[in-house]
Design an enzyme around this catalytic site. Structure first.
Site, short mmCIF file in Angstrom:
data_model
loop_
_atom_site.label_atom_id
_atom_site.label_comp_id
_atom_site.label_asym_id
_atom_site.label_seq_id
_atom_site.Cartn_x
_atom_site.Cartn_y
_atom_site.Cartn_z
N GLU A 1 11.70 6.45 3.03
CA GLU A 1 10.28 6.93 3.71
C GLU A 1 10.23 7.47 4.89
O GLU A 1 9.25 7.55 5.62
CB GLU A 1 9.33 5.28 3.55
CG GLU A 1 9.37 4.87 2.17
CD GLU A 1 8.26 3.73 2.01
OE1 GLU A 1 7.41 3.57 3.06
OE2 GLU A 1 8.23 3.05 1.17
N GLU B 1 4.23 -8.30 5.47
CA GLU B 1 4.08 -8.28 3.82
C GLU B 1 5.25 -8.97 3.13
O GLU B 1 6.28 -8.94 3.13
CB GLU B 1 4.00 -6.90 3.66
CG GLU B 1 3.76 -6.42 2.31
CD GLU B 1 3.72 -4.98 2.06
OE1 GLU B 1 3.10 -4.19 2.97
OE2 GLU B 1 3.96 -4.18 1.02
N ASP C 1 1.74 -7.75 -1.61
CA ASP C 1 2.01 -6.37 -2.36
C ASP C 1 2.52 -6.84 -3.78
O ASP C 1 1.79 -6.88 -4.66
CB ASP C 1 3.00 -5.67 -1.51
CG ASP C 1 3.51 -4.29 -2.32
OD1 ASP C 1 3.18 -4.04 -3.39
OD2 ASP C 1 4.61 -3.58 -1.93
N LYS D 1 -2.16 -0.42 -4.05
CA LYS D 1 -1.39 0.72 -4.46
C LYS D 1 -1.97 1.21 -5.82
O LYS D 1 -1.97 0.42 -6.87
CB LYS D 1 -0.08 0.27 -4.80
CG LYS D 1 0.91 0.18 -3.23
CD LYS D 1 1.93 -0.41 -3.62
CE LYS D 1 3.25 -0.40 -2.57
NZ LYS D 1 4.47 -1.33 -2.83
N SER E 1 7.26 4.56 -2.38
CA SER E 1 8.50 5.00 -1.48
C SER E 1 8.85 6.24 -2.39
O SER E 1 9.39 7.31 -1.66
CB SER E 1 9.66 4.04 -1.60
OG SER E 1 10.07 3.72 -3.01
P1 PGA Z 1 7.94 0.76 -3.18
O1 PGA Z 1 7.88 0.17 -1.84
O2 PGA Z 1 6.97 2.02 -3.17
O3 PGA Z 1 9.47 1.14 -3.16
O4 PGA Z 1 7.62 -0.25 -4.18
C1 PGA Z 1 6.73 0.05 -0.90
C2 PGA Z 1 6.63 -1.31 -0.35
O5 PGA Z 1 6.92 -2.47 -1.12
O6 PGA Z 1 5.47 -1.55 0.09
ZN ZN Z 2 5.72 -4.05 -0.11
#
Ligand code: PGA
Ligand code: ZN
Length: 441
Positions: free
Chosen positions: A204, A284, A311, A334, A364
Site C-alpha cells: 500500500e 483496528e 474491519d 469497505k 491493498s
Molecule cells: P486488505 O487489507 O485490503 O488486504 O484486506 C486492508 C485492511 O486490512 O484494512
Molecule cells: Zn484492516
C-alpha cells in the site's frame, strides 16, 4: 434514463493481477468502475470470483467475465440508471449467497459502483454529491488515515502489525492533513535511511519494514512525527491496523517479530502496553475476527483514549454490526466486503444507529479507481483510509479528495477533522461532537 449496455473488461491492479472493470451506459450517461481486492480478507466478507487454474497464478478473471457479461446485460438492460436499489437487488439475485460466488463480489461491486457513476452522470452531478443525495447523509470531508509503514500480509509478514498509519487531528483541512502526513512520511524514510534500513515500499506504499521488533517500528514512527515537528497525539497521532486474524494460528497470536505467542488476554495486555508507550489513537482489528468478546475487553481497556475499529470483525455487514457492533467504537467500510453499494449503505446506517463512527477504506489491491473518495465524502464518513501517500493507485484517491474538497468547501461543507477521533486522546471532549443522521435506515 434506462441502462442500454453493460460492458465488462479485464484490467490490472496494483499487484499486477487481473481485476474487473464494468462500464454501464444509459443514453449519453456512462459510468465505469474497477473492483479492488484484499490480501488480508475477513472470513465473512462477500467472496470474489477468480478463474483458478495455473494461468496468472489462478487470479485471472477472463472466464469469470465471459460468464458474467451476458448475465449482467440480461439482468440490467432496461432498468432505470438512477434506481441504484433496483440495480443492486438484481445483482443480489444473480449472486444470492455472498459466500458462494456465482459471478463474484468483484463483479457485483464494480457493477454497482459503475451504476452510481452513470447515475451521477445522468443527473450531471459529481458522484459524491449524488451519493449524498441518494444513499448517504450530509456530505463532509473525512480525516485521512495514511500508512507510513506497511507490514503483515502486505509485506510478507516482516512485521506483525499490518499497518502503521498516521492521522492529523490538528489539521484544519484535507490539504493540510496530506501535507503534514507527507512530512512525516519523508522523516520516516530519512530515519530508515540513516539506520541503513530503507528497502522500498510495501503493497500500500508505506515503507517496507525492516525492524527487530514491533516496538522498534512504533518507536521509529513516533520519532518521525517528532522530527517532522508535530506534537503527538494532538497534531499528528498514530493509528494501527493489527489485522490480528492474520496472526492467529488457531490457538495463539504469533508475534514472530517479537518471538512470542500470546493468548487473547495477553494480546490485549500487549496492545494496551503499546497504547501506553506511544501516541496511538486508533487500533483496528486488535484481536481475531472470531473473538468479539476479546475485542470488547480491549475497547473497555482503552476507553477515552483510543478508537477501536472493526474491519475483519464486521466486514461491512449490517447484521453483524447490529449483533456485535457494540464491541468497537468504529466501523471500517469497505464496499466490496458488502458486494453492492446498497448493502454497504445499510451497514453504514446500522453503524450510525449503533453510535459508531465510520472510516471508508480502499483495499491493498487497488487501481486508479477513485470511487471510495466520493463515497467517504458523500456518505459523510469520519475517516478515509486508502494506504500510503505514494504509488499512483493511492495518490489517485488523495488527489481526487483534494479536488472534491474545493467543491465541498465552495458549497459550504466542512472537514470532519479532530471530531473524527471523538473519545480519544486526540479529542477527549466526545460529547461536543455529533454524529450525522442518515436517511437510509
Ligand atoms: P486488505 O487489507 O485490503 O488486504 O484486506 C486492508 C485492511 O486490512 O484494512
Ligand atoms: Zn484492516
Amino acid at each position: 434514463m434506462k441502462v442500454d449496455d453493460v460492458i465488462v473488461r479485464r484490467v490490472w491492479d496494483s499487484r499486477g493481477r487481473p481485476t474487473v472493470e464494468v462500464e454501464l451506459r444509459a443514453g449519453a450517461a456512462i459510468g465505469r468502475a474497477i473492483a479492488p481486492s484484499g490480501a488480508s480478507t475477513g472470513r465473512g466478507e462477500a467472496a470474489e470470483r477468480r478463474d483458478g487454474g495455473s494461468r496468472l497464478g489462478g487470479f485471472d478473471v477472463s472466464d469469470v467475465l465471459d460468464h458474467a457479461g451476458p448475465l449482467l446485460r440480461a439482468a440490467l438492460v432496461g432498468l432505470d440508471i438512477n434506481d441504484q436499489a433496483a440495480i443492486d437487488r438484481r445483482l443480489r439475485e444473480l449472486e444470492p449467497d455472498k459466500h458462494h460466488p456465482m459471478i463474484g463480489a468483484n463483479v457485483t461491486i464494480a457493477t454497482s459502483m459503475a451504476a452510481a457513476w452513470a447515475g451521477a452522470s445522468a443527473v450531471s452531478r459529481p458522484l459524491w454529491r449524488h451519493l449524498s443525495d441518494t444513499l448517504g447523509g450530509p456530505a463532509r470531508l473525512p480525516l485521512p488515515e495514511i500508512q507510513i509503514l506497511g507490514g503483515g500480509a502486505h509485506a510478507d509478514g516482516r512485521l506483525d502489525i499490518q499497518d502503521l498509519l498516521v492521522v492529523a487531528p490538528g489539521a484544519s483541512s484535507v490539504v493540510q492533513a496530506l501535507e503534514w502526513t507527507a512530512e512525516v512520511y519523508l522523516c520516516a524514510g530519512a530515519l530508515l535511511q540513516e539506520g541503513g534500513r530503507r528497502g522500498g515500499v510495501a503493497d500500500e506504499g508505506g515503507w517496507w519494514p525492516r525492524f527487530d521488533s514491533n516496538d522498534d517500528a512504533l518507536a521509529l514512527l513516533t520519532k518521525a512525527i517528532e522530527r517532522a515537528g508535530y506534537e503527538a497525539p494532538n497534531q499528528v497521532a498514530i493509528a494501527l491496523d493489527i489485522a490480528a486474524s492474520q496472526l492467529w494460528d488457531g490457538a495463539r497470536y504469533q508475534l514472530r517479530c517479537d518471538h512470542v505467542a500470546l493468548d487473547g488476554p495477553e494480546m490485549v495486555t500487549t496492545l494496551v502496553g503499546w497504547c501506553d508507550r506511544y501516541p496511538i489513537v486508533s487500533v483496528e482489528d486488535p484481536l481475531a475476527e472470531h473473538d468479539a468478546a476479546g475485542v470488547s475487553a480491549f475497547t473497555r481497556a482503552v476507553t477515552g483514549r483510543v478508537q477501536v475499529v472493526g474491519d475483519d470483525l464486521l466486514v461491512t455487514d449490517a447484521a453483524l454490526v447490529r449483533s456485535i457492533g457494540d464491541s468497537v467504537t468504529t466501523m471500517l467500510l469497505k464496499p466490496n466486503q458488502a458486494g453492492t453499494l446498497t448493502e454497504a449503505a445499510a451497514a453504514l446506517a446500522a453503524a450510525r444507529a449503533a453510535g459508531l463512527t465510520v472510516i471508508a477504506s480502499a483495499r491493498s489491491g487497488e487501481s486508479e479507481d477513485v470511487t471510495i473518495a466520493h463515497i467517504a465524502v458523500g456518505w459523510g464518513t469520519e475517516g478515509l483510509k486508502v494506504g500510503s501517500i505514494t504509488r499512483g493507485e493511492r495518490t489517485a484517491k488523495w488527489n481526487e479528495l483534494l479536488r472534491i474538497e474545493e467543491a465541498v468547501v465552495a458549497s459550504g461543507g466542512s472537514f470532519v477533522g479532530r471530531a473524527a477521533l471523538r473519545g480519544t486522546a486526540a479529542a477527549p471532549q466526545a460529547d461536543q461532537w455529533s454524529t450525522p443522521r442518515n436517511g437510509n435506515e
